[in-house]
Each structure stands twice: as C-alpha cells, then as structure tokens.
Design a protein around this motif. Structure first.
Motif, PDB file in Angstrom:
ATOM      1  N   ARG A 146       0.851  -1.203   0.000  1.00 16.37           N
ATOM      2  CA  ARG A 146       0.000   0.000   0.000  1.00 16.37           C
ATOM      3  C   ARG A 146       0.887   1.254   0.000  1.00 16.37           C
ATOM      4  NH1 ARG A 146      -0.792   4.659   2.514  1.00 16.37           N
ATOM      5  NH2 ARG A 146      -0.603   3.688   4.552  1.00 16.37           N
ATOM      6  N   ASP A 147       1.542   1.584   1.120  1.00 18.03           N
ATOM      7  CA  ASP A 147       2.392   2.776   1.139  1.00 18.03           C
ATOM      8  C   ASP A 147       3.568   2.581   0.171  1.00 18.03           C
ATOM      9  OD1 ASP A 147       2.378   5.312   2.154  1.00 18.03           O
ATOM     10  OD2 ASP A 147       2.925   4.791   4.190  1.00 18.03           O
TER      11      ASP A 147
ATOM     12  N   HIS B  88       4.299   4.497  12.720  1.00 21.97           N
ATOM     13  CA  HIS B  88       4.339   4.494  11.252  1.00 21.97           C
ATOM     14  C   HIS B  88       5.211   5.700  10.868  1.00 21.97           C
ATOM     15  CE1 HIS B  88       2.109   4.117   7.239  1.00 21.97           C
ATOM     16  NE2 HIS B  88       2.778   5.251   7.117  1.00 21.97           N
TER      17      HIS B  88
ATOM     18  N   HIS C  82       8.024   7.857   8.396  1.00 27.33           N
ATOM     19  CA  HIS C  82       8.592   8.084   7.064  1.00 27.33           C
ATOM     20  C   HIS C  82      10.022   8.585   7.212  1.00 27.33           C
ATOM     21  CE1 HIS C  82       5.326   7.199   4.191  1.00 27.33           C
ATOM     22  NE2 HIS C  82       4.600   7.253   5.284  1.00 27.33           N
TER      23      HIS C  82
ATOM     24  N   ASN D  16       9.536   4.511   3.728  1.00 25.12           N
ATOM     25  CA  ASN D  16       9.012   4.168   5.068  1.00 25.12           C
ATOM     26  C   ASN D  16      10.106   3.472   5.861  1.00 25.12           C
ATOM     27  OD1 ASN D  16       6.629   4.427   3.286  1.00 25.12           O
ATOM     28  ND2 ASN D  16       5.491   3.736   5.053  1.00 25.12           N
TER      29      ASN D  16
END
Ligand code: KIV
Ligand code: ZN
Length: 502
Positions: A16-17, A205, A207, A241
C-alpha cells in the motif's frame, strides 16, 4: 489485552504505502506472490491496498484476502462512509479482516487540508470508527501527521477513537519530521495521558524524509508502542518508510531491549530481491541488512580482523538474513539437479516452474559467463514465465555498430501482436541509437528520465542490470532488463517500462 507484553507486531505496508511510489505499481498476481512471501516471513498484518482508490486496488484486496490465511488483511480508508463501504466489500473473503481508517490530526492538516476545526475532525474520526465497527471488529485508526500534532489534542483524539471501538491506534510521522526523542516522548505522553490506552495497541508508522524512520520506530516501541508499520527495503513515498528488515534485526541484535517479533529473518534476502525486481526498484549497495555490500569487508585492516575473528567486524551473521554461501558452483557444465538445488535454496518451488525452460535459459547465460551467481539466478527467474507483459513488445533483433570514428547506429526488430516491425537510428552512443530506434517504432512521445546500469559482481563478462524510469503522458513507469550485453539490457529495460502503459 496483549498476551506477551514484549511482543512487537509487524504490520507490512509494502503493498500500500510502498506501492504508492511512482512507477512501482504491481499487478494483482505480483501482489499475491509478495503477500505469500510476507506470510512466510511471519508478518502479523498485511496492508493490501486502498480499495476505493481504483478498481485494480479493490480487486487486489479481494484476491489477497483469498490467497493469504494467517496474517490479518488490512484495507485503508479515509474517514468517510463511502471509503469504508468499499473496504468492507473488498475484505469480504478475509479470514481476519482489519479496516485502517483515519484523518489528519495536526493543525496544519486540519486547517489547510480539511479547511476544518479540531471539533469537526474529532467528530468525523469517531463517526468513521463507529461506522466501520458495525461491519468489522478489528479497526485501526490513523491520526495522520501525528508527528506534528499538538500532543493534548492527539491524546483527546486517541481516547475518543478507542472509546468508539478502535483496537489499534496508529501515530504516523507522515512527513518524517520528528527527532527520535520527540517521537518517543509523544508515544510516552499517550501512554501516560490517554485513560483507555490499555484497550488498544499503539502503532508507529514513520517516514524517512530525514533518514530517521528506523530510529523513530525504535524510539516509539521503547516507549510503549507494540506495532511497527514498515515496508520491505524501506520502499515508500518520497524517502520511503521504515525498513522492516532493519527494525527486526535491531530487535534481534539488541537483546537488552527485551522486545521480539515473529519474523523469520532468514527470508530477508529472498523477499528483498523479489520486491526489488517486481517493483523495478534497485536496492542501494550500502543499504543496511540487505544491500549488496552490507556484509562485504573490503579494506585490508577489516579483512585481516574479520579473518582472525568474525565478530571483530560483524555484528550479525549473514546467514541470519538469508545470505548463505553456495557450496556448489554453477557453470555451463552443471546439470539440472544442481540448478534445482540452487533454485530451491533461493525459495523457488520447482513443481511450479518449468525446470527445462529455466535450464535452457541458464545454459545460454552460462555460455556467456564463467560462473552463475545467486543474483544471476534471481534475474533469470524473473525473466520468462513470470513476465506479466508477455503480450507486449519483444526484441527480436538488435544490431549495433559503434566505435571511433564510426557513428553509432542501431538496427532493431520488434515483435508485437504477431507483427514484426523494424527500424534503424543513429545516436551519440549505442544505447542512445537503440532507444531512438525503439521509440520510432512505438511512435509515442516517451521521455527517458532515469537510466542506471549496475554490474552485478564485476568482471567484463558480468551480467549488467539496467533500471529505467520513463515518463509518458505525465506518469512514471519503471522498467528493468538484464544481459551480459549492456545495450541489449538497456533495450529490454526500455521495452519493459513501455509495455506497462501500452
Ligand atoms: O503516512 C501516513 O500517514 C499514512 C497513513 C495513511 C497511515 O500512510
Ligand atoms: Zn505512510
């Protein structure tokens, strides 16, 4: 609520990401293959996609839900009922479905993204969780841009969504802004100030915009978070990520943290290559854990120290991340049995592949190279039957003339839909001439934006791997090709990218 307080759950968002990276889009069969590898790796949750975003994403979530049994399958939504309905429908076959819904939490997002107020955003967050909870028991809420959010408001939001039924609360550093101390303190603040925090798992989560994603993730779990959100090879929007393999190996190496995952790190090398070649995204040589040089000792002092006692210069065993040394060397004289042995060691199931076909392609490559390495095999396997663009343009013939003082000229023949077309072009070098000849047959305005050539091991007989990024009608497409012939590898990389949009 948690059986083992020191267990860290691993939520993988490569599909997804990670897949949001321009040019890295995957087909559903490719996503299924990666999802199965993630299951084998031992991840707890697979974020399979964002169903409302496109019919393709919706279908991928449906198919992944059918194909994967053990991990939770998660679908992303925004905080609105239409997105949630779509996710519920896409997850209908999942044995353990999860909805991941959320909204911005920083004043920046509230004002400039939603043109709204804290009160209104809070109400939307609660409504989304309550609505999703009617269909799915396991609800994860993300407070987007939590890294820059006011801690008191964030705590209020987290408390409200847990009361509404959220089982996991995700605190994303969406823009990779935080310092590890700040991010750790934010998680601790929530642990200490949200009354019902024990009823949910806190997820981190992060980045990597400032290169701090892994450090921030560790700071988060040290301060009480128990779910990490990450991707293979750290792939993801912008600078990416948190890399799954990095956090898992930190926990494995630093016993003093007393935290553990259920990841089987021996699969890292294999899954890293799989993601890299399917997404056409090369892994940098010095990437921690899985880069080509991660365990290579080159300076004399280091080599000497390493040979005296391995742990002088190695804090992890290469075998622990799946880099086992091959003890049978493959050459043009090797038989099918030796090839099968190596393919199985690299994680391929032989009854699913046509050994004769691979063996024939192996012999062609082995005629060009003295020894066939693991990297060569991985690229050999990615060619041929797994090619999702089987019906696209294929190179039938390539001839180049170049040298000094000749003008580089390429003659090519391409096949498409059973029809062969040919062209000839001149350029400032053999690759440029080849690209021009191909473009003249395709007849579209294609912009070559990035072009990298990597030799796999060194030596003039080596296999070259070419990665290209092309732009067509404002969108990016990645392509790769490999061959002992640099010009042929370049032509194939260019066609691979083109086949994605034609
Ligand atoms: O980075 C982010 O905030 C996200 C959310 C959608 C979880 O990816
Ligand atoms: Zn993200």
């Amino acid at each position: 609520m948690l059986h083992d307080p020191n267990r860290v759950y691993v939520f993988d968002t490569t599909l997804r990401d990670g897949e949001q990276v321009p040019g890295c889009q995957l087909s559903t069969p490719e996503k299924i293959e990666i999802a199965k590898a993630l299951e084998l790796l031992g991840v707890d949750v697979i974020e399979a996609g964002f169903p409302i975003s496109s019919p393709g994403d919706f279908q991928s979530v449906v198919e992944l839900s059918k194909a994967v049994k053990n991990p939770i399958i998660c679908a992303l939504t925004r905080a609105n009922r239409g997105d949630i309905d779509s996710a519920v429908a896409a997850l209908q076959y999942a044995k353990r479905p999860r909805i991941h819904t959320g909204i911005g939490s920083s004043d920046m997002h509230i004002k400039y993204k939603f043109n709204s107020t804290r009160e209104e955003i809070l109400a939307r967050a609660v409504d989304a969780v309550k609505y999703a909870k009617k269909s799915v028991e396991d609800i994860e809420f993300y407070a987007e841009d939590a890294g820059r959010a006011d801690d008191m408001f964030l705590a209020q939001m987290v408390e409200a969504v847990i009361a509404a039924g959220a089982t996991v609360v995700n605190i994303p550093d969406t823009n990779g802004y935080c310092l590890p101390e700040q991010y750790g303190a934010k998680i601790l603040y929530l642990k200490e100030n949200v009354k019902n925090i024990d009823q949910a798992i806190i997820a981190v989560h992060c980045h990597n915009d400032l290169g701090l994603a892994t450090a921030n993730t560790i700071a988060g779990i040290v301060n009480g978070a128990r779910q990490i959100e990450c991707t293979i090879n750290g792939i993801g929007e912008r600078a990416g990520n948190t890399a799954l393999e990095e956090v898992a190996m930190i926990l494995k190496t630093h016993h003093s943290l007393n935290l553990h995952t259920h990841i089987n790190s021996k699969h890292f090398s294999e899954i890293s290559s799989m993601v890299s070649r399917m997404m056409r995204m090369p892994v940098q040589a010095n990437k921690a854990i899985i880069g080509k040089n991660a365990f290579a000792h080159s300076s004399g002092i280091h080599q000497d120290g390493f040979l005296k006692h391995r742990e002088n210069y190695e804090i992890m065993n290469p075998e622990d991340v799946g880099l086992n040394q091959a003890n049978i060397i493959l050459t043009a004289r090797s038989g099918r049995h030796a090839l099968k042995h190596h393919l199985e060691r690299l994680g391929y199931t032989i009854d699913k592949i046509n050994l004769d076909d691979v063996y024939n392609r192996f012999l062609v490559l082995a005629d060009d190279k003295k020894e066939i390495t693991d990297d060569d095999l991985l690229f050999l396997m990615s060619d041929g039957e797994k090619d999702p663009y089987k019906n696209g343009y294929k190179l039938n013939l390539l001839q180049v003339v170049c040298g000094d003082p000749l003008s580089p000229t390429a003659s090519i023949k391409l096949q498409h839909d059973g029809v062969e077309k040919e062209a000839m072009a001149m350029g400032n070098g053999p690759v440029n001439a080849t690209i021009k000849a191909i473009t003249s047959i395709i007849g579209k305005e294609i912009d070559l934006k990035e072009f990298t050539i990597q030799a796999m091991h060194g030596g003039s007989d080596d296999v070259s791997k070419v990665n290209m990024r092309v732009s067509y009608e404002g969108k990016s497409y990645m392509g790769y090709g490999f061959s002992t012939d640099i010009v042929k590898a370049s032509a194939n990389a260019y066609l691979d990218a083109i086949n994605k949009f034609l």
